[in-house]
Structures are given as C-alpha cells and as structure tokens.
Design a protein around this motif. Structure first.
Motif, mmCIF file in Angstrom:
data_model
loop_
_atom_site.group_PDB
_atom_site.id
_atom_site.type_symbol
_atom_site.label_atom_id
_atom_site.label_comp_id
_atom_site.label_asym_id
_atom_site.label_seq_id
_atom_site.Cartn_x
_atom_site.Cartn_y
_atom_site.Cartn_z
ATOM 1 N N THR A 1 55.215 15.083 69.435
ATOM 2 C CA THR A 1 54.509 15.642 68.289
ATOM 3 C C THR A 1 55.369 16.745 67.702
ATOM 4 O O THR A 1 55.784 17.661 68.417
ATOM 5 C CB THR A 1 53.146 16.216 68.705
ATOM 6 O OG1 THR A 1 52.312 15.158 69.179
ATOM 7 C CG2 THR A 1 52.462 16.888 67.517
ATOM 8 N N ILE A 2 55.646 16.655 66.423
ATOM 9 C CA ILE A 2 56.360 17.720 65.722
ATOM 10 C C ILE A 2 55.357 18.474 64.870
ATOM 11 O O ILE A 2 54.460 17.879 64.269
ATOM 12 C CB ILE A 2 57.523 17.166 64.865
ATOM 13 C CG1 ILE A 2 58.296 18.329 64.216
ATOM 14 C CG2 ILE A 2 57.039 16.169 63.832
ATOM 15 C CD1 ILE A 2 59.571 17.887 63.513
ATOM 16 N N GLN A 3 55.487 19.785 64.855
ATOM 17 C CA GLN A 3 54.518 20.640 64.154
ATOM 18 C C GLN A 3 55.242 21.618 63.250
ATOM 19 O O GLN A 3 56.273 22.183 63.635
ATOM 20 C CB GLN A 3 53.676 21.396 65.169
ATOM 21 C CG GLN A 3 52.675 22.382 64.566
ATOM 22 C CD GLN A 3 51.816 23.015 65.634
ATOM 23 O OE1 GLN A 3 50.822 22.437 66.070
ATOM 24 N NE2 GLN A 3 52.194 24.204 66.072
ATOM 25 N N VAL A 4 54.709 21.810 62.037
ATOM 26 C CA VAL A 4 55.215 22.859 61.150
ATOM 27 C C VAL A 4 54.095 23.861 60.899
ATOM 28 O O VAL A 4 52.920 23.499 60.788
ATOM 29 C CB VAL A 4 55.755 22.295 59.824
ATOM 30 C CG1 VAL A 4 56.939 21.381 60.074
ATOM 31 C CG2 VAL A 4 54.685 21.548 59.039
ATOM 32 N N GLY B 1 49.144 27.012 56.557
ATOM 33 C CA GLY B 1 48.582 26.389 57.750
ATOM 34 C C GLY B 1 49.557 25.532 58.522
ATOM 35 O O GLY B 1 50.767 25.756 58.520
ATOM 36 N N VAL B 2 49.009 24.505 59.180
ATOM 37 C CA VAL B 2 49.741 23.693 60.154
ATOM 38 C C VAL B 2 49.662 22.222 59.768
ATOM 39 O O VAL B 2 48.627 21.740 59.328
ATOM 40 C CB VAL B 2 49.140 23.883 61.570
ATOM 41 C CG1 VAL B 2 49.816 22.964 62.581
ATOM 42 C CG2 VAL B 2 49.262 25.330 61.999
ATOM 43 N N GLN B 3 50.777 21.526 59.943
ATOM 44 C CA GLN B 3 50.787 20.067 59.882
ATOM 45 C C GLN B 3 51.524 19.555 61.108
ATOM 46 O O GLN B 3 52.445 20.188 61.607
ATOM 47 C CB GLN B 3 51.478 19.543 58.626
ATOM 48 C CG GLN B 3 50.624 19.482 57.390
ATOM 49 C CD GLN B 3 51.295 18.679 56.283
ATOM 50 O OE1 GLN B 3 52.193 17.874 56.525
ATOM 51 N NE2 GLN B 3 50.842 18.890 55.049
ATOM 52 N N SER B 4 51.128 18.390 61.586
ATOM 53 C CA SER B 4 51.821 17.781 62.719
ATOM 54 C C SER B 4 51.766 16.272 62.590
ATOM 55 O O SER B 4 50.918 15.715 61.885
ATOM 56 C CB SER B 4 51.199 18.221 64.048
ATOM 57 O OG SER B 4 49.848 17.809 64.124
ATOM 58 N N ARG B 5 52.701 15.626 63.262
ATOM 59 C CA ARG B 5 52.728 14.166 63.300
ATOM 60 C C ARG B 5 53.518 13.725 64.525
ATOM 61 O O ARG B 5 54.229 14.525 65.144
ATOM 62 C CB ARG B 5 53.374 13.590 62.041
ATOM 63 C CG ARG B 5 54.881 13.808 61.948
ATOM 64 C CD ARG B 5 55.483 13.122 60.748
ATOM 65 N NE ARG B 5 55.010 13.735 59.520
ATOM 66 C CZ ARG B 5 55.795 13.924 58.456
ATOM 67 N NH1 ARG B 5 57.062 13.547 58.501
ATOM 68 N NH2 ARG B 5 55.320 14.488 57.378
#
Length: 255
Positions: free
Chosen positions: A216-219, A225-229
């Motif tokens: 899982t990569i997260q920014v 806020g936060v996004q991940s995929r």
C-alpha cells in the motif's frame, strides 16, 4: 471488547480524522514491528502528486511582531504550495504496511527557524530520530508541538539558545507552531520504516531500494488529506504511481 471489533473501530475513526489532523496516519502502521533485511535487486516507485484544478493563489501572511526580523520579505502561507505545472510540494509519500526491507537509518534532522518560517516546512524522518530545532533568527521563539503519541513539546527558545534537540520516538504526524509568532506552522512526520519521500516543487518524488512485492502506498498533505492505493513493485524496475489531490479528494472526511 473483542480484538477484531476494536481494530474495526480504530480504522473507522482514523478514516474520519487522519486527513484533518494527521494523527491517525501512522498510529496503526506496522504494529508487529519492522524487520531489516538485505535488499537485493530492489525496485523503485516514482511519480507526481498534482493538484486538481487551477493552482490556488498563495495567501500572504500578516507579520504582526518582530518586523525587523520577520518582515524583511513577503511571507506566504506554506500549507499548500502548488506550482504552475500543478505539482504539489511537501507531500509525504510512504509505504506504511511494508513489513521488512532495508535497515532503518536514524538521523539528526535540522529544523530551522529562519525569517520566522520553519525550514523545511515538512521534516520527514524515521521514528527514533532526533530533531535539532535551530534558532537562526536570534529572537525569542517558542516551539510547540501538537502530538498524541509522543510527548508534547512546549519550550521557549531565546535568541541565545541556538539549538534544542528533541527525540521523536514513535511514528506520528506532528504539527509544530510558535507561541511567539502565531503565523508560524510546520510539520514533523515520523515514519514507521525507512520507505518515505517528500515531493519537490514540481510534485515529483522517488523512493528506491524496495523489495519486490505488493504494498500500500500512501500520500499525505496537511490540507488535502490522505490517499492510498495498492501497487506491485518488480525487482530492478520502477513502478509509476501518480496522485491527484484537491478539495474533493477529502470529501468523505468531516470538515
């Protein structure tokens, strides 16, 4: 309360709060610990974090104190820096769920107070590192952290006290303010493992030495806020992971 029920409630709570205050982002990362191992034929992740829409106009800050030091040049809000190419600076990119990989290298990280701004605006480092808070201005500052899992720091730093050393022991995103100058804001982002990057002025980042696998990569961006995929990293190859953040990207979070 049953363990699985507790974890579910924690996940829901962090889903609502992490983009607002940055405190849940890391709290559950690698609860079982991170293991170091030799990484042979590691891969890399590279990409760009872009803003959705026209770049916002920088907001000028009102300098209300110590103008001879703080007001020598125009000052602008640093919380959302978007370039002409729509790249977002100071976005933190992490692999929060990676269980093993290259060894963690603790560091002494410089966090300066210069021109009544924090430099860098976002300092990223592995948990356990030391932050060396410097006072290049030669006037009274007061470092004040907003943290939940690490001790809160609230300490005056007169001009003669050039450095304060603080160990950040646990993973957490920590907002930093100055009680002497209310416009000063910055962040310390302590990670749970050595896999992290910070975007440059064009929103670009690169992270290397990653064992082949699916992660899982997260920014994280302090206002958006936060996004991940999920993505898969191949040995000796670069995986591209681009992100787009904007006001709508955090519409599921409470205002």
């Amino acid at each position: 309360m049953k363990p699985h029920r507790s974890k579910l409630l924690w996940a829901r709570g962090c889903g609502l709060l992490s983009g607002l205050i940055g405190l849940c982002v890391l709290a559950g990362a690698n609860a079982l610990g991170y293991q170091s191992e030799a990484v042979l034929d590691g891969g890399a992740i590279s990409g760009t974090v872009s803003y959705a829409g026209a770049p916002p106009t920088p907001t000028a800050l009102e300098i209300s104190k110590d103008r001879d030091v703080c007001g020598t040049r125009p000052a602008y809000d640093q919380s959302l820096l978007v370039g002409p190419d729509r790249g977002i600076a100071n976005v933190v990119v992490t692999l929060p769920s990676i269980a093993k990989g290259r060894a963690v290298q603790l560091a002494t990280v410089e966090f300066d107070q210069k021109g009544c701004e924090y430099v860098p605006h976002v300092a990223v480092f592995p948990a356990g590192s030391v932050v060396e808070v410097r006072n290049s201005d030669g006037i009274l500052h007061n470092i004040h952290t907003e943290s939940s899992v690490n001790p809160v720091i609230d300490m005056a730093q007169p001009g003669f006290k050039k450095t304060i050393r603080v160990t950040v022991a646990k993973p957490e995103a920590i907002k930093v303010t100055c009680d002497a100058h209310n416009w000063m804001e910055g962040w310390w982002y302590a990670t749970a493992n050595p896999y992290y990057a910070v975007t440059d002025a064009h929103g670009h980042y690169v992270m290397g030495g990653i064992p082949a696998g699916t992660y899982t990569i997260q920014v994280w961006q302090e206002k958006l806020g936060v996004q991940s995929r999920s993505l898969t990293v191949a040995a000796r190859a670069t995986t591209i992971a681009n992100f787009t953040l904007g006001p709508d990207s955090r519409k599921d979070l409470k205002p």
